[in-house]
Design a protein around this motif. Structure first.
Motif, short mmCIF file in Angstrom:
data_model
loop_
_atom_site.label_atom_id
_atom_site.label_comp_id
_atom_site.label_asym_id
_atom_site.label_seq_id
_atom_site.Cartn_x
_atom_site.Cartn_y
_atom_site.Cartn_z
N GLY A 28 0.88 -1.45 0.17
CA GLY A 28 -0.03 -0.12 -0.62
C GLY A 28 0.95 1.62 0.08
N VAL A 29 1.84 1.39 0.70
CA VAL A 29 3.02 2.55 0.51
C VAL A 29 3.85 2.81 -0.10
CG1 VAL A 29 3.89 3.60 2.51
CG2 VAL A 29 1.81 3.40 3.11
N LEU A 30 4.65 0.90 -0.62
CA LEU A 30 5.75 1.64 -0.81
C LEU A 30 5.41 0.81 -2.53
CD1 LEU A 30 8.89 -0.02 0.65
CD2 LEU A 30 7.91 2.39 0.91
N GLY A 31 4.64 0.89 -2.57
CA GLY A 31 3.64 0.79 -4.04
C GLY A 31 4.76 -1.12 -4.24
N MET A 32 4.82 -1.66 -3.95
CA MET A 32 5.59 -2.99 -4.19
C MET A 32 3.71 -4.04 -4.85
SD MET A 32 8.42 -4.53 -1.48
CE MET A 32 9.03 -5.12 -2.94
N GLY A 42 4.40 -16.42 5.32
CA GLY A 42 4.66 -14.63 4.57
C GLY A 42 4.41 -14.40 3.36
N MET A 43 5.64 -13.75 2.69
CA MET A 43 5.07 -13.69 1.34
C MET A 43 6.47 -12.64 0.29
SD MET A 43 3.25 -9.35 1.84
CE MET A 43 3.93 -9.02 4.00
N PHE A 44 6.69 -12.84 -0.54
CA PHE A 44 7.22 -12.73 -1.77
C PHE A 44 6.65 -11.07 -3.07
CE2 PHE A 44 8.16 -16.64 -1.16
CZ PHE A 44 9.50 -17.11 -1.03
N LEU A 45 7.82 -9.73 -2.40
CA LEU A 45 7.63 -8.96 -2.49
C LEU A 45 8.87 -8.38 -4.03
CD1 LEU A 45 7.07 -7.69 1.01
CD2 LEU A 45 4.97 -7.81 -1.01
N ARG A 46 7.83 -7.87 -4.98
CA ARG A 46 8.07 -6.96 -6.14
C ARG A 46 8.64 -5.87 -6.34
NH1 ARG A 46 5.89 -11.62 -9.60
NH2 ARG A 46 4.07 -10.10 -10.77
N PHE A 47 9.09 -5.42 -6.68
CA PHE A 47 8.91 -3.66 -8.01
C PHE A 47 9.37 -3.72 -8.92
CE2 PHE A 47 11.44 -2.50 -3.90
CZ PHE A 47 10.72 -1.80 -2.83
N ASN A 48 10.01 -4.28 -9.53
CA ASN A 48 9.12 -4.06 -11.04
C ASN A 48 8.94 -6.29 -11.61
OD1 ASN A 48 10.06 -1.59 -12.03
ND2 ASN A 48 11.96 -2.40 -11.06
N HIS A 52 10.77 -11.33 -6.96
CA HIS A 52 11.48 -10.83 -5.54
C HIS A 52 11.77 -9.81 -5.25
CE1 HIS A 52 12.49 -14.88 -3.72
NE2 HIS A 52 12.73 -14.39 -2.69
N ASP A 53 12.49 -8.97 -4.83
CA ASP A 53 12.87 -7.96 -4.62
C ASP A 53 13.41 -8.75 -2.94
OD1 ASP A 53 13.37 -7.22 -6.81
OD2 ASP A 53 11.61 -6.28 -7.04
N ILE A 54 11.93 -8.52 -2.06
CA ILE A 54 11.82 -8.75 -0.40
C ILE A 54 10.42 -9.89 -0.35
CG2 ILE A 54 11.19 -7.30 1.56
CD1 ILE A 54 11.75 -4.42 0.48
N ALA A 55 11.58 -10.49 0.49
CA ALA A 55 10.62 -11.62 1.24
C ALA A 55 9.83 -11.19 2.50
CB ALA A 55 11.43 -12.78 1.46
#
Length: 154
Positions: A28-32, A42-48, A52-55
């Motif tokens: 919501g805030v960082l837009g991942m 947990g979760m796997f997050l990415r920017f592009n 994944h960039d951050i888990a």
């Protein structure tokens, strides 16, 4: 066989107690983009367009929060293209009530620091294009940076 050098940092894994708060913050805030979410793990997050960039991994509700003087991760640094973009992220984080840490001019880069809901520190920074770290070095330069004084981008 010749040992080839490591290419780059591939991703960072953080631990949190409240997975839903973390998802609201990072998405919501960082837009991942949340590439995979498991409410028990947990979760796997990415920017592009990378897997994944951050888990984010879930810990128990009684896990210790990050402390100022402990061994471990200091912060996760995220790169943007310009000081205008650093300023825009600074304004966005302020508008969302994100806890901010003092902003810093490192000579080689200009940085803003903030905390996620669990107290993990993140940095959004841009390189300073006319600072030649190859000849001037890097050192531990940390001068105050007043992002309030940076004019808003047009």
């Amino acid at each position: 066989m010749e040992l080839k050098p490591i290419q780059k940092v591939g991703h960072v894994v953080l631990k949190v107690r409240d997975l839903e708060k973390a998802r609201q913050f990072y998405v919501g805030v960082l837009g991942m983009t949340c590439a995979k979410f498991d409410p028990d793990r947990g979760m796997f997050l990415r920017f592009n367009d990378y897997h994944h960039d951050i888990a984010i991994f879930k810990t128990g509700p009684d896990a210790d929060l990050p402390k100022q003087n402990q061994v471990g991760l200091v912060h996760v640094a995220l790169v943007v293209d310009s000081l205008d973009t650093v300023k825009a992220w600074y304004e966005r984080c302020k508008a969302h009530g994100v806890p901010l840490v003092p902003t810093t001019d490192h000579a080689v880069s200009n940085s803003m620091y903030f905390k996620d809901p669990e107290g993990n520190v993140l940095e959004i920074y841009c390189d300073v294009p006319d600072y030649d770290w190859r000849t001037k070095g890097m050192g531990f330069i940390a001068r105050p940076l007043d992002l309030e004084a940076v004019p808003a981008a047009r």
